[in-house]
Design a protein around this motif. Structure first.
Motif, PDB file in Angstrom:
ATOM      1  N   ARG A 112     -40.456 -18.002  33.363  1.00  0.00           N
ATOM      2  CA  ARG A 112     -40.476 -16.872  32.431  1.00  0.00           C
ATOM      3  C   ARG A 112     -40.588 -17.356  30.990  1.00  0.00           C
ATOM      4  O   ARG A 112     -40.537 -18.554  30.727  1.00  0.00           O
ATOM      5  N   ALA A 113     -40.695 -16.400  30.065  1.00  0.00           N
ATOM      6  CA  ALA A 113     -40.742 -16.727  28.635  1.00  0.00           C
ATOM      7  C   ALA A 113     -39.934 -15.693  27.867  1.00  0.00           C
ATOM      8  O   ALA A 113     -39.938 -14.516  28.214  1.00  0.00           O
ATOM      9  N   HIS A 114     -39.231 -16.154  26.868  1.00  0.00           N
ATOM     10  CA  HIS A 114     -38.476 -15.263  25.986  1.00  0.00           C
ATOM     11  C   HIS A 114     -39.174 -15.188  24.637  1.00  0.00           C
ATOM     12  O   HIS A 114     -39.674 -16.198  24.133  1.00  0.00           O
ATOM     13  N   ARG A 115     -39.175 -14.002  24.078  1.00  0.00           N
ATOM     14  CA  ARG A 115     -39.818 -13.807  22.776  1.00  0.00           C
ATOM     15  C   ARG A 115     -38.833 -14.155  21.662  1.00  0.00           C
ATOM     16  O   ARG A 115     -37.681 -13.752  21.684  1.00  0.00           O
ATOM     17  N   ILE A 116     -39.328 -14.878  20.677  1.00  0.00           N
ATOM     18  CA  ILE A 116     -38.544 -15.201  19.482  1.00  0.00           C
ATOM     19  C   ILE A 116     -39.200 -14.499  18.310  1.00  0.00           C
ATOM     20  O   ILE A 116     -40.415 -14.583  18.123  1.00  0.00           O
ATOM     21  N   ARG A 117     -38.400 -13.795  17.517  1.00  0.00           N
ATOM     22  CA  ARG A 117     -38.914 -13.106  16.336  1.00  0.00           C
ATOM     23  C   ARG A 117     -38.467 -13.849  15.086  1.00  0.00           C
ATOM     24  O   ARG A 117     -37.273 -13.909  14.803  1.00  0.00           O
ATOM     25  N   LYS A 118     -39.423 -14.415  14.372  1.00  0.00           N
ATOM     26  CA  LYS A 118     -39.123 -15.110  13.118  1.00  0.00           C
ATOM     27  C   LYS A 118     -39.317 -14.103  11.993  1.00  0.00           C
ATOM     28  O   LYS A 118     -40.444 -13.765  11.638  1.00  0.00           O
ATOM     29  N   ARG A 119     -38.228 -13.644  11.439  1.00  0.00           N
ATOM     30  CA  ARG A 119     -38.262 -12.561  10.458  1.00  0.00           C
ATOM     31  C   ARG A 119     -38.489 -13.096   9.043  1.00  0.00           C
ATOM     32  O   ARG A 119     -38.149 -14.231   8.736  1.00  0.00           O
ATOM     33  N   SER A 120     -39.033 -12.226   8.193  1.00  0.00           N
ATOM     34  CA  SER A 120     -39.175 -12.526   6.769  1.00  0.00           C
ATOM     35  C   SER A 120     -38.793 -11.268   5.995  1.00  0.00           C
ATOM     36  O   SER A 120     -38.566 -10.212   6.593  1.00  0.00           O
ATOM     37  N   ASN A 121     -38.698 -11.383   4.682  1.00  0.00           N
ATOM     38  CA  ASN A 121     -38.285 -10.224   3.890  1.00  0.00           C
ATOM     39  C   ASN A 121     -38.955 -10.211   2.524  1.00  0.00           C
ATOM     40  O   ASN A 121     -39.543 -11.200   2.096  1.00  0.00           O
ATOM     41  N   HIS A 122     -38.850  -9.059   1.877  1.00  0.00           N
ATOM     42  CA  HIS A 122     -39.321  -8.861   0.509  1.00  0.00           C
ATOM     43  C   HIS A 122     -38.112  -8.451  -0.330  1.00  0.00           C
ATOM     44  O   HIS A 122     -37.339  -7.591   0.078  1.00  0.00           O
ATOM     45  N   VAL A 123     -37.965  -9.060  -1.513  1.00  0.00           N
ATOM     46  CA  VAL A 123     -36.839  -8.745  -2.402  1.00  0.00           C
ATOM     47  C   VAL A 123     -37.393  -8.213  -3.714  1.00  0.00           C
ATOM     48  O   VAL A 123     -38.309  -8.788  -4.289  1.00  0.00           O
ATOM     49  N   THR A 124     -36.838  -7.100  -4.182  1.00  0.00           N
ATOM     50  CA  THR A 124     -37.185  -6.532  -5.482  1.00  0.00           C
ATOM     51  C   THR A 124     -35.918  -6.470  -6.316  1.00  0.00           C
ATOM     52  O   THR A 124     -34.922  -5.896  -5.878  1.00  0.00           O
ATOM     53  N   LEU A 125     -35.948  -7.053  -7.503  1.00  0.00           N
ATOM     54  CA  LEU A 125     -34.765  -7.118  -8.368  1.00  0.00           C
ATOM     55  C   LEU A 125     -35.107  -6.505  -9.721  1.00  0.00           C
ATOM     56  O   LEU A 125     -36.131  -6.844 -10.312  1.00  0.00           O
ATOM     57  N   ARG A 126     -34.267  -5.595 -10.188  1.00  0.00           N
ATOM     58  CA  ARG A 126     -34.458  -4.956 -11.491  1.00  0.00           C
ATOM     59  C   ARG A 126     -33.263  -5.256 -12.382  1.00  0.00           C
ATOM     60  O   ARG A 126     -32.129  -5.212 -11.927  1.00  0.00           O
ATOM     61  N   VAL A 127     -33.538  -5.560 -13.641  1.00  0.00           N
ATOM     62  CA  VAL A 127     -32.472  -5.731 -14.626  1.00  0.00           C
ATOM     63  C   VAL A 127     -32.591  -4.627 -15.664  1.00  0.00           C
ATOM     64  O   VAL A 127     -33.685  -4.146 -15.956  1.00  0.00           O
ATOM     65  N   ALA A 128     -31.457  -4.225 -16.199  1.00  0.00           N
ATOM     66  CA  ALA A 128     -31.437  -3.177 -17.219  1.00  0.00           C
ATOM     67  C   ALA A 128     -30.390  -3.537 -18.263  1.00  0.00           C
ATOM     68  O   ALA A 128     -29.516  -4.372 -18.025  1.00  0.00           O
ATOM     69  N   SER A 129     -30.485  -2.898 -19.398  1.00  0.00           N
ATOM     70  CA  SER A 129     -29.556  -3.141 -20.489  1.00  0.00           C
ATOM     71  C   SER A 129     -28.571  -1.985 -20.584  1.00  0.00           C
ATOM     72  O   SER A 129     -28.959  -0.821 -20.524  1.00  0.00           O
ATOM     73  N   LYS A 130     -27.290  -2.312 -20.736  1.00  0.00           N
ATOM     74  CA  LYS A 130     -26.277  -1.262 -20.875  1.00  0.00           C
ATOM     75  C   LYS A 130     -26.248  -0.700 -22.283  1.00  0.00           C
ATOM     76  O   LYS A 130     -25.850   0.425 -22.492  1.00  0.00           O
ATOM     77  N   VAL A 131     -26.699  -1.494 -23.252  1.00  0.00           N
ATOM     78  CA  VAL A 131     -26.739  -1.065 -24.649  1.00  0.00           C
ATOM     79  C   VAL A 131     -28.123  -0.508 -24.950  1.00  0.00           C
ATOM     80  O   VAL A 131     -29.133  -1.105 -24.605  1.00  0.00           O
ATOM     81  N   VAL A 132     -28.179   0.650 -25.613  1.00  0.00           N
ATOM     82  CA  VAL A 132     -29.468   1.231 -26.002  1.00  0.00           C
ATOM     83  C   VAL A 132     -29.970   0.482 -27.222  1.00  0.00           C
ATOM     84  O   VAL A 132     -29.249   0.313 -28.197  1.00  0.00           O
ATOM     85  N   SER A 133     -31.213   0.008 -27.168  1.00  0.00           N
ATOM     86  CA  SER A 133     -31.768  -0.771 -28.277  1.00  0.00           C
ATOM     87  C   SER A 133     -32.000   0.109 -29.506  1.00  0.00           C
ATOM     88  O   SER A 133     -32.115   1.333 -29.410  1.00  0.00           O
ATOM     89  N   SER A 134     -32.106  -0.512 -30.660  1.00  0.00           N
ATOM     90  CA  SER A 134     -32.268   0.233 -31.910  1.00  0.00           C
ATOM     91  C   SER A 134     -33.628   0.932 -31.973  1.00  0.00           C
ATOM     92  O   SER A 134     -33.763   1.951 -32.626  1.00  0.00           O
ATOM     93  N   GLU A 135     -34.652   0.385 -31.298  1.00  0.00           N
ATOM     94  CA  GLU A 135     -35.980   1.005 -31.327  1.00  0.00           C
ATOM     95  C   GLU A 135     -35.968   2.380 -30.648  1.00  0.00           C
ATOM     96  O   GLU A 135     -36.569   3.308 -31.121  1.00  0.00           O
TER      97      GLU A 135
END
Length: 139
Positions: A112-135
């Motif tokens: 017999r044979a067993h299936r192996i799943r090699k997984r991968s992923n996508h990462v999305t990272l967002r940064v923001a400022s807590k202080v409102v800029s002067s502009e």
């Protein structure tokens, strides 16, 4: 295009100008392992998140650290005169999605044979400022 659609499109375009993010695609790590690291830094201040990632023993933390540095560089590109400490940057959003799955076969007993799943992923990272800029206050 109707007036409503055009106005909405302009608002979205304006919002994207203040959106600082970085994406990492097809990382050969399972999404579950990457989510453990992502949950660790979600909502944290940028310098604290970098320290946490640097001293973490997980392999996925090295990739997320590099991604966070890339998002900070994207922020610096648009905000040249502002220091990171003054802007009070934090990780506003980090998402880990499943990527493609490579399917492989491993021999098993009795022909017999067993299936192996090699997984991968996508990462999305967002940064923001807590202080409102002067502009933005002037406008």
């Amino acid at each position: 295009m109707g007036a409503r659609k055009r106005i909405r499109a302009e608002k979205i375009k304006e919002a994207k100008k203040t959106d600082y993010f970085a994406k990492l695609r097809n990382v050969p790590t399972s999404p579950r392992k990457m989510r453990l690291v992502a949950d660790m830094i979600r909502g944290k201040e940028v310098n604290l998140a970098l320290d946490m990632l640097k001293f973490s023993s997980k392999e996925a933390s090295r990739r997320v650290e590099k991604l966070l540095l890339s998002a900070i560089a994207n922020w610096k590109e648009k905000n040249e005169g502002v220091r990171i400490e003054d802007a009070n940057l934090y990780v506003s959003e980090i998402a880990v999605d499943s990527g493609r799955i490579l399917k492989r076969l491993r021999p098993a007993p009795q022909g017999r044979a067993h299936r192996i799943r090699k997984r991968s992923n996508h990462v999305t990272l967002r940064v923001a400022s807590k202080v409102v800029s002067s502009e933005t206050q002037e406008n």
